[in-house]
Design an enzyme around this catalytic site. Structure first.
Site, PDB file in Angstrom:
ATOM      1  N   ASP A 106       0.806  -1.220   0.000  1.00 45.84           N
ATOM      2  CA  ASP A 106       0.000   0.000   0.000  1.00 45.84           C
ATOM      3  C   ASP A 106       0.850   1.287   0.000  1.00 45.84           C
ATOM      4  OD1 ASP A 106      -1.177  -2.390   1.143  1.00 45.84           O
ATOM      5  OD2 ASP A 106      -2.950  -1.191   1.636  1.00 45.84           O
ATOM      6  N   ASN A 122      -3.993   3.606  -1.283  1.00 41.79           N
ATOM      7  CA  ASN A 122      -3.850   4.728  -0.347  1.00 41.79           C
ATOM      8  C   ASN A 122      -2.991   5.858  -0.920  1.00 41.79           C
ATOM      9  OD1 ASN A 122      -3.519   2.012   1.672  1.00 41.79           O
ATOM     10  ND2 ASN A 122      -5.141   3.437   2.158  1.00 41.79           N
ATOM     11  N   HIS A 140     -10.361   0.612  -0.671  1.00 39.86           N
ATOM     12  CA  HIS A 140     -10.483   2.037  -0.987  1.00 39.86           C
ATOM     13  C   HIS A 140     -10.510   2.299  -2.495  1.00 39.86           C
ATOM     14  CE1 HIS A 140     -10.149   3.046   3.190  1.00 39.86           C
ATOM     15  NE2 HIS A 140      -8.922   2.562   3.295  1.00 39.86           N
ATOM     16  N   HIS A 168      -0.769  -2.912   6.281  1.00 37.59           N
ATOM     17  CA  HIS A 168       0.293  -1.899   6.323  1.00 37.59           C
ATOM     18  C   HIS A 168       1.452  -2.308   7.244  1.00 37.59           C
ATOM     19  CE1 HIS A 168      -2.270   1.715   4.708  1.00 37.59           C
ATOM     20  NE2 HIS A 168      -2.584   0.573   4.129  1.00 37.59           N
TER      21      HIS A 168
HETATM   22 FE   LIG Z   1      -4.182   0.126   2.622  1.00 36.47          FE
HETATM   23 FE   LIG Z   2      -7.141  -1.679   2.436  1.00 38.14          FE
END
Ligand SMILES: [Fe+2]
Ligand SMILES: [Fe+2]
Length: 276
Positions: A8, A40, A68, A178
């Site tokens: 990410d 992200n 997302h 993450h």
């Molecule tokens: Fe993420």
């Molecule tokens: Fe995610």
């Protein structure tokens, strides 16, 4: 071929470390294909077409997303037109974007898809196990190298999905938490796997966000804006060696590249995030 999969990309710091370090790293390590999760990238949430183009210029060949994916609606135009980005495969068939893509990079063909987990995830999605089977049935016969981004929270669910994909996919790299894990391995003599590659972003943070407001929200129960942090910026991922002719991974290693602390102001010099 050598494939670099990175996790990410968080906001400007994540984009900055790629802008400064990715091309040098891929040259040094003789990387052929770079695949990155960019859910992200825009201010910590979502991706814009402009940022997608930037990531491509920095040396990213294929982009995956996550929960997302639609946070920035503008990305739908890129999802509709580019064969270098996929949306999670277990969203409804009507959802914008491709569930699977196969692209060619310097004469090497790679298929790419991603799956969303269901445990501790807010977004209701279809069964990732059955979605994976449906996607793999669509991989063109002559494409041997297949990469899957496993975007999920729970380690057990990720391991179960990885075992389901073992022997059928060249690389399964976990994203979304993450936080990097230390369990990189080859499954079924074929599939390079890690539960999570970690984020590409600021590690002096809580999952990429500034510590103070996250702590304040946790302690008081009151909402606070979670701005992207900017300290201790790293690119994290895995490098997998894959036999082009069979699609079998022969080696996998974790990699980490730190943005030098004297790199100056964080930002990639190509405009603002447009808000967090
Ligand atoms: Fe993420
Ligand atoms: Fe995610």
């Amino acid at each position: 071929m050598r494939i670099l999969c990175i996790g990410d990309i968080v906001g400007k710091p994540g984009r900055r470390v790629l802008a400064d370090c990715l091309k040098g790293f891929t040259r040094e390590q003789s990387i052929d294909v770079v695949i990155a999760n960019a859910e992200n990238a825009a201010g910590g949430s979502g991706l814009t077409p402009q940022m997608f183009d930037k990531l491509r210029r920095y040396g990213v060949h294929g982009v995956t997303m996550g929960d997302h994916v639609y946070r920035r609606a503008e990305i739908c135009q890129t999802l509709a037109t580019s064969d270098r980005i996929v949306r999670p495969a277990n969203l409804p068939a009507e959802a914008a974007g491709r569930a699977l893509t196969a692209f060619e990079q310097d004469g090497r063909r790679v298929a790419m898809f991603s799956l969303l987990g269901r445990m501790f995830m807010k977004m209701p999605v279809d069964c990732p196990f059955h979605a994976a089977d449906a996607v793999l049935a669509q991989v063109p016969e002559d494409v041997k190298v297949v990469v899957c981004d496993l975007h999920a929270e729970a380690t057990g669910e990720k391991l179960a999905l990885a075992r389901h994909l073992a022997g059928r996919v060249s690389v399964v790299f976990g994203t979304h938490t993450h936080v990097p894990t230390a369990d990189e391995q080859i499954l079924a003599g074929h599939t390079a796997y890690i539960t999570d590659v970690g984020m590409t972003g600021p590690y002096d943070s809580i999952l990429g966000r500034q510590v103070k407001p996250v702590l304040a929200a946790s302690i008081t129960g009151m909402p606070h804006p979670f701005d992207v942090a900017d300290g201790d910026v790293r690119m994290c991922g895995i490098v997998a060696d894959v036999d082009d002719s069979t699609g079998a991974a022969t080696a996998v290693q974790r990699v980490r590249v730190d943005l030098p602390p004297d790199s100056g102001e964080i930002g990639d010099g190509e405009g603002d995030d447009g808000g967090a």
